[in-house]
Design a protein around this motif. Sequence first.
Motif, PDB file in Angstrom:
ATOM      1  N   GLU A 221      -0.907   2.826  -3.039  1.00 41.77           N
ATOM      2  CA  GLU A 221      -1.998   3.272  -2.371  1.00 41.77           C
ATOM      3  C   GLU A 221      -2.950   3.358  -2.070  1.00 41.77           C
ATOM      4  O   GLU A 221      -4.022   2.785  -1.335  1.00 41.77           O
ATOM      5  CB  GLU A 221      -1.790   4.846  -2.195  1.00 41.77           C
ATOM      6  N   ASN A 222      -3.804   3.502  -3.607  1.00 44.10           N
ATOM      7  CA  ASN A 222      -4.536   3.485  -3.997  1.00 44.10           C
ATOM      8  C   ASN A 222      -5.514   2.044  -4.632  1.00 44.10           C
ATOM      9  O   ASN A 222      -6.729   2.011  -4.807  1.00 44.10           O
ATOM     10  CB  ASN A 222      -4.819   4.290  -5.305  1.00 44.10           C
TER      11      ASN A 222
ATOM     12  N   GLU B  92       6.768   1.791   5.034  1.00 45.74           N
ATOM     13  CA  GLU B  92       7.368   0.947   3.098  1.00 45.74           C
ATOM     14  C   GLU B  92       8.767  -0.080   3.896  1.00 45.74           C
ATOM     15  O   GLU B  92       9.451   0.715   4.981  1.00 45.74           O
ATOM     16  CB  GLU B  92       7.783   2.035   3.091  1.00 45.74           C
TER      17      GLU B  92
ATOM     18  N   LEU C  27       0.786  -1.256   0.242  1.00 47.96           N
ATOM     19  CA  LEU C  27      -0.450   0.069  -0.139  1.00 47.96           C
ATOM     20  C   LEU C  27       0.883   1.005  -0.315  1.00 47.96           C
ATOM     21  O   LEU C  27       0.146   2.433  -0.108  1.00 47.96           O
ATOM     22  CB  LEU C  27      -0.980   0.190   1.248  1.00 47.96           C
ATOM     23  N   VAL C  28       2.088   1.352  -0.200  1.00 44.55           N
ATOM     24  CA  VAL C  28       2.929   2.488  -0.459  1.00 44.55           C
ATOM     25  C   VAL C  28       3.465   2.438  -2.178  1.00 44.55           C
ATOM     26  O   VAL C  28       2.471   3.309  -2.254  1.00 44.55           O
ATOM     27  CB  VAL C  28       4.320   1.980   0.082  1.00 44.55           C
TER      28      VAL C  28
ATOM     29  N   ASN D 174       7.475   5.849   8.749  1.00 42.29           N
ATOM     30  CA  ASN D 174       5.880   5.547   8.611  1.00 42.29           C
ATOM     31  C   ASN D 174       5.389   7.162   9.866  1.00 42.29           C
ATOM     32  O   ASN D 174       5.590   7.494  10.335  1.00 42.29           O
ATOM     33  CB  ASN D 174       5.140   4.353   9.267  1.00 42.29           C
TER      34      ASN D 174
ATOM     35  N   GLN E  75      -6.114   3.886   6.519  1.00 44.67           N
ATOM     36  CA  GLN E  75      -5.942   2.948   5.257  1.00 44.67           C
ATOM     37  C   GLN E  75      -6.637   2.156   6.291  1.00 44.67           C
ATOM     38  O   GLN E  75      -7.577   0.638   5.749  1.00 44.67           O
ATOM     39  CB  GLN E  75      -4.676   2.508   4.357  1.00 44.67           C
TER      40      GLN E  75
ATOM     41  N   SER F  30       5.521  -3.208   3.112  1.00 43.11           N
ATOM     42  CA  SER F  30       5.445  -3.315   2.163  1.00 43.11           C
ATOM     43  C   SER F  30       6.053  -4.168   1.451  1.00 43.11           C
ATOM     44  O   SER F  30       5.037  -4.648   0.542  1.00 43.11           O
ATOM     45  CB  SER F  30       4.938  -1.853   1.145  1.00 43.11           C
TER      46      SER F  30
ATOM     47  N   VAL G 279       2.075  -0.726   4.887  1.00 39.98           N
ATOM     48  CA  VAL G 279       1.371   0.262   5.357  1.00 39.98           C
ATOM     49  C   VAL G 279       2.811   1.560   5.573  1.00 39.98           C
ATOM     50  O   VAL G 279       2.624   1.789   5.699  1.00 39.98           O
ATOM     51  CB  VAL G 279       0.708   0.942   6.642  1.00 39.98           C
TER      52      VAL G 279
ATOM     53  N   LYS H 184      -1.969   8.457   8.447  1.00 44.21           N
ATOM     54  CA  LYS H 184      -2.098   8.613   7.030  1.00 44.21           C
ATOM     55  C   LYS H 184      -2.444   6.532   7.631  1.00 44.21           C
ATOM     56  O   LYS H 184      -3.539   6.315   6.417  1.00 44.21           O
ATOM     57  CB  LYS H 184      -1.627   8.777   6.147  1.00 44.21           C
ATOM     58  N   SER H 185      -1.320   5.906   7.774  1.00 43.82           N
ATOM     59  CA  SER H 185      -1.630   4.782   7.757  1.00 43.82           C
ATOM     60  C   SER H 185      -2.437   4.147   8.502  1.00 43.82           C
ATOM     61  O   SER H 185      -3.416   3.072   8.356  1.00 43.82           O
ATOM     62  CB  SER H 185      -0.573   3.707   8.184  1.00 43.82           C
TER      63      SER H 185
END
Length: 770
Positions: A276-277, A298, A272-273, A305, A313, A331, A296, A309-310
């Motif tokens: 992401e989408n 990296e 998801l790094v 991190n 998600q 990730s 999530v 943001k994580s």
Amino acid sequence: MLLTNNLGYPRVGAFRELKKANEAYWAKKISAEELLDAAKQIREGNWKTQKDAGIDLIPSNDFSFYDQVLDLSLTVGAIPARYNSLLNKIDRNYNLDLYFAMARGFQQEGVDVTAMEMTKWFDTNYHYIVPEFTKNQEFKLTSEKFLNEYNEAKASGIETKPVLIGPITYLLLGKEKEAGFDRIDLIENLIPVYEQILGKLAEAGAQYVQIDEPFLALDIDNKTRALYQTVFEKLSAAAKGIKLIVATYFEALRDNEETAVNLPVHALHLDLVRGENQLDTVLAKIPASLTLSLGVVEGRNIWKNDYEKSLGQIKKAVDALGKDRVWIAPSSSLLHVPFDLDNEDNEESLPKEVKNWLAFAKQKLAEVKDLAILAEGEVDAKTAERFEANKAAAESRRTSPLIHKPEVKERTANITDDDATRTSPFANRKAAQQAKFNLPAFATTTIGSFPQTKDVRKWRADLKKGSITQEQYDKEIAEETERTIRLQEQLDIDVLVHGEFERNDMVEYFGEQLAGYAFTKNGWVQSYGSRCVKPPVIYGDVYRPADMTVRWSAYAQSLTNRPVKGMLTGPVTILQWSFVRNDQPRSTTTYQIALAILDEVQALEKSGIKIIQIDEPAIREGLPLRKADQQDYLNWAVRAFRVSSSNVDDDTQIHTHMCYSEFNDIIEDIAAMDADVITIETSRSQMELLDAFAGDFKYPNDIGPGVYDIHSPRVPSTDEMVNLLRKAKAVVPAEQLWVNPDCGLKTRAWPETKAALESMVEAAKILRAE
Ligand code: GLN
Ligand code: ZN
């Protein structure tokens, strides 16, 4: 309950213990037992570190003495026939001699076999050993490394999740060694071995097995896509209750999403790094049985991190699937980041404030655990404090004047097409340069570096230690440079170089002088086998506070009437071989570096250096993994090079150099760089690589195809080089050709360097006379 999942851990050791043990074993300084013991300690240390960090799914079989793909080749018995004489050396545990022979070649006891080929692992700087396949290749279980390591961990009280490279990815990573078959069709022969492996792991009590299929995140054809379904049906039938995890990484699933989420497995890992989408689209189609491992944190870069943001998600996934079906993970494998930030204590090269923005492998484990606790909702005081610290670090990164230089941002934002275009077309420049330099046809030059002898390296080490003064060091470098200029004059080379004696490494040397760069002391990352690299860290807006190369280039030019070529590393290569910022696009960082290089180009020009080489060996390796993304990358990469090299006089001659590259599919982009001269590595392919320059598309500017291999001490004969040049002349017009070695000479010794260059100049003269 949110579980934490780790895909793989760095295995060279915090202080490169494995490298040292391997090299000692190869030099016969330690026994096989001692090497096995060193490895065991690393593995046990890694497992314990992960356990202590609170990781639930801890990988095993991620350790490797040399390379995990080679481990698998040995496991499934894909041992090329040339190693047959070593089969009797199969050792109970690790088949060490055979294994290292496949990795490095073997030249002892009357046996002389070459190593297997090595190539880059996806778009990382890690290199794997390429499996070799023959028609009707048979596979058989040959090593039980996967089982031994699982049992070893178990014996030390740690339940692990064995990791295997998946069968489809394994075949796709390999190469057909004869015509008449497609390696993917070997799947029928390969699957039974995987079934056996899973059977043995089930028997030993393994609860989870991770099967890495990164090709699910790449461009694959329909046939391969369909194969995924049938292969995993078989594997899950053989798994006898083991929960299978399919791991994808380095890209988003995109057109393979449908296939991936419907595999008959327990869990799917997503990067998801890089992707992401994809979370939204995957959640929209996920079947009720599948667990998602959210990558999530990296695994490819060294930044802390961004917890907020994580958590966004993670929350999305938990809302859709419930806590039991969501895992938190890095990730990708952590193989690609250094070991432990706590081992960094040099504030001069890594300021405290910058260090506070970083996380290495060990710190990333803690992040994964923090995120699981925070998402779970029952937050203890320590985790709450870490969350606050994480937010503060993110805020400091957003605003720190160490990073943000408004003048640099503004200058970068205002780059125009004009800044990326030479004043006159190549033909006019060529005429102006010819008038200025009056070089003969088949002009001779070298790629930049001359031998970095023990002495040269010792001066640098002594200066660092403080056992010689800067003046003493400068005097040594000046004398070595002068000797090199005199030698090139004697050899009658046309365009000279200063020799690069003052440089440690072609990226580090510039990084140390550019603002926005930091350096680590122990930030080692495995590149291949026992070789590790320590990439510098670009943390802030990059600019050039002062001249970087003018001094030694100008000094060299002052010694001679022949032109001396200035020597710079290009923006894309500087980017590619560093850890880069994740708070702005790679292209923006590259443009900033390009402007810094341009400033140096102009400073060189002003000091009278009118031939300037800007090396870009890494352009090709920066290509994105997915075809659909490649042109965009090439556009900005080429433009960045042009920004670094366009704002100069017509009679300033810009060279570029590239090695280990195939140019076929990117030749028009290479031409668009519009360097006056490009030197490339062509001798090992007997000039075959030159064909790309003379196909349907004719490369318009001048070309120096390398006429001898600098990787070997062997001195080529004049005849050999004459022949190569004749071959070159048959495809490229003679007026466009230069004569030079494949690459820099820094790894060579003086005697062979002199002899080879003497023959090279002689070869050029023979061609001029023809
Ligand atoms: N100028 C550099 C050298 O000669 C180029 C090295 C490279 O292309 N890798 O060493
Ligand atoms: Zn090179």
